[in-house]
Design a protein around this motif. Structure first.
Motif, PDB file in Angstrom:
ATOM      1  N   GLY A 167       0.822  -1.212   0.000  1.00 18.67           N
ATOM      2  CA  GLY A 167       0.000   0.000   0.000  1.00 18.67           C
ATOM      3  C   GLY A 167       0.851   1.255   0.000  1.00 18.67           C
ATOM      4  O   GLY A 167       0.555   2.224  -0.721  1.00 18.67           O
ATOM      5  N   ILE A 168       1.925   1.261   0.788  1.00 16.02           N
ATOM      6  CA  ILE A 168       2.825   2.422   0.825  1.00 16.02           C
ATOM      7  C   ILE A 168       3.486   2.635  -0.531  1.00 16.02           C
ATOM      8  O   ILE A 168       3.593   3.764  -1.020  1.00 16.02           O
ATOM      9  N   ILE A 171       0.940   4.176  -2.873  1.00 18.69           N
ATOM     10  CA  ILE A 171       0.656   5.577  -2.521  1.00 18.69           C
ATOM     11  C   ILE A 171       1.794   6.490  -2.962  1.00 18.69           C
ATOM     12  O   ILE A 171       1.560   7.585  -3.500  1.00 18.69           O
ATOM     13  N   LEU A 174       1.509   6.910  -6.618  1.00 18.59           N
ATOM     14  CA  LEU A 174       0.360   7.763  -6.933  1.00 18.59           C
ATOM     15  C   LEU A 174       0.708   9.236  -6.766  1.00 18.59           C
ATOM     16  O   LEU A 174       0.447  10.058  -7.660  1.00 18.59           O
ATOM     17  N   VAL A 175       1.320   9.580  -5.646  1.00 16.97           N
ATOM     18  CA  VAL A 175       1.657  10.982  -5.364  1.00 16.97           C
ATOM     19  C   VAL A 175       2.633  11.527  -6.403  1.00 16.97           C
ATOM     20  O   VAL A 175       2.470  12.650  -6.912  1.00 16.97           O
ATOM     21  N   PHE A 357      -5.368   7.746  -9.513  1.00 14.70           N
ATOM     22  CA  PHE A 357      -5.785   6.923  -8.373  1.00 14.70           C
ATOM     23  C   PHE A 357      -6.298   5.563  -8.854  1.00 14.70           C
ATOM     24  O   PHE A 357      -5.964   4.521  -8.287  1.00 14.70           O
ATOM     25  N   TRP A 360      -3.346   3.192  -9.959  1.00 17.20           N
ATOM     26  CA  TRP A 360      -2.547   2.626  -8.870  1.00 17.20           C
ATOM     27  C   TRP A 360      -3.377   1.767  -7.923  1.00 17.20           C
ATOM     28  O   TRP A 360      -2.851   0.813  -7.332  1.00 17.20           O
TER      29      TRP A 360
END
Length: 462
Positions: A167-168, A171, A174-175, A357, A360
């Motif tokens: 998940g990290i 994220i 994504l960022v 979003f 990912w």
């Protein structure tokens, strides 16, 4: 005479042709618009890449995960076969990449494989190649999520649930995908390339200090399925072509694409050879994948830590290309760009962030839900990378070259035979790769090697 005709033909390939598109009774000429329209007064300017930035993006996208599988490929195939395949497939990938560049120069409005598919086969071609491009890139993004998970697990010695690390990773990607243009990501790509070089050098130094662990073989005695599965890893290492149209679309001078392509192919082929030969020479049949896992525990953690930027940023490049393809498809109609594409509007930014979003989120879910993800990635690569990197360039060549010129000179005959072979090669890779990947999935189920979806079991290389 042949040299002048060859030069004349290459010049012809660079000249745009008129492509009439019928949309709702409206006709628009395909060479009357570029992907992003007139950017003189635009708030967001996309065509900002110089050739070295495009090369940096291509290197980040291609080298990152591809290089990490090379030592284990050499261990499977043997030193001689590994070297021949890396050089041979790299040379062919250079030729096919050049044809993709020529196709883009001929049709300036092409931004994705979907646009190319529309030229080749109308609306059906657009939807088939467009869907194939999205599916392939989402799975590649999933492989970055999975590799990020392995890296974090290795660095922390499995201190947390592996799903958390996945998940990290998703994220972070994504960022970093949020910027709307590739210009900013190009600078990140330089950091990505530097990071993977440093990590590989640490690995090579580590295996050198540890000394030779197992003998090196020039050739190997393998079943067809296991041997071709290793070949697929090399094919995947050159599978950056799927993003080339998007990169060229954001170049200031698309004619400079050849410079970026040659920089990419010289660099990645050299790195693949050095990494594969050196690591395999010391590890022999004990070589593991990813390559960073071949050192001792401490150096392994350091190498994965240094490689984190390339694992993330290379995923960002792929995710950005996928999101940009969908974004352009939404906001480009009948050859005209919407103001949401080039302006800082709420609708434009909300759509862009929503697409990123979605890409990912899908990558994370696919990487976690499918217990045999790596083998499934082999299936996806066999179906799509075989064509995007090799086969479809042969089709582009026949589309760009009039029948009257295909057999006109000795040079043209050689080119026509070569690209006919490329089409057959793409078909063979697809069929053989599918067989090898499916056989690997069957063997994995028989041996109970696959884990459970969303499992917290550590994936650390310790």
């Amino acid at each position: 005479m042949e040299k002048s005709e060859k030069k004349s033909q290459e010049q012809t390939l660079k000249e745009p042709v008129h492509l009439v598109r019928e949309v709702g009774g409206d006709s628009t000429m395909g060479d009357e618009f570029d992907v992003y329209g007139d950017e003189k007064s635009a708030d967001i300017k996309y065509r900002t890449l110089v050739w070295w930035k495009a090369a940096a993006l291509m290197l980040a996208e291609t080298v990152s995960l591809g290089i990490l599988s090379l030592p284990s490929v050499f261990a499977s195939l043997g030193m001689a076969a590994g070297i021949i395949l890396v050089i041979g497939l790299g040379g062919i990938a250079t030729a096919t990449g050049y044809v993709l560049g020529m196709f883009k120069l001929r049709y300036p409005h092409v931004h994705s494989m979907a646009d190319a598919g529309e030229i080749l086969a109308g609306p059906i071609g657009r939807e088939v190649l467009g869907a194939a491009q999205v599916i392939f890139i989402v799975f590649v993004c999933g492989s970055h999520v999975l590799t990020g998970l392995i890296a974090f697990d290795t660095i922390t010695a499995g201190a947390s649930c592996s799903v958390l690390w996945a998940g990290i990773s998703a994220i972070i990607c994504l960022v970093l995908s949020i910027p709307r243009t590739l210009n900013g990501i190009a600078y990140l790509s330089v950091a990505s390339f530097t990071s993977i070089i440093a990590a590989i050098f640490i690995t090579m130094i580590g295996v050198g200090v540890a000394g030779q662990k197992a003998p090196v073989r020039a050739t190997a005695d393998l079943s067809f399925a296991s041997g071709f599965l290793a070949v697929c890893d090399i094919i995947f290492a050159y599978a950056g072509h799927v993003a080339f149209f998007t990169f060229i679309s954001e170049m200031k001078n698309p004619q400079d694409f050849a410079k970026a392509l040659y920089a990419l192919q010289i660099s990645d082929t050299t790195l693949y050879l050095v990494c594969g030969i050196v690591v395999y020479a010391y590890t022999g049949d004990t070589a593991t994948s990813p390559a960073l896992g071949n050192t001792g525990v401490t150096l392994r953690k350091i190498a994965f830590g240094i490689a984190l930027p390339t694992i993330m940023i290379a995923g960002v490049v792929n995710g950005h290309v996928c999101a940009k393809m969908i974004f352009v498809r939404i906001f480009r109609k009948n050859g005209k760009e919407s103001h949401h594409m080039n302006s800082h509007t709420v609708v434009g930014w909300a759509t862009w962030i929503g697409i990123c979003f979605g890409v990912w989120a899908l990558a994370f879910i696919i990487a976690e839900v499918i217990p045999f993800f790596n083998d499934l990635l082999g299936v996806i690569s066999s179906i799509f990378a075989s064509w995007f990197t090799y086969g479809i360039s042969g089709i582009f060549y026949f589309h760009l070259t009039p029948r009257s010129k295909r057999w006109a000179t000795g040079w043209q005959k050689a080119r026509t035979i070569f690209f006919s072979f490329i089409i057959l090669m793409g078909a063979f890779i697809m069929v053989a790769g599918l067989y090898a990947s499916i056989q690997s999935i069957v063997d994995g189920y028989r041996s109970g090697a696959f884990g459970k979806p969303f499992s917290c079991v550590s994936r650390a290389m310790l």
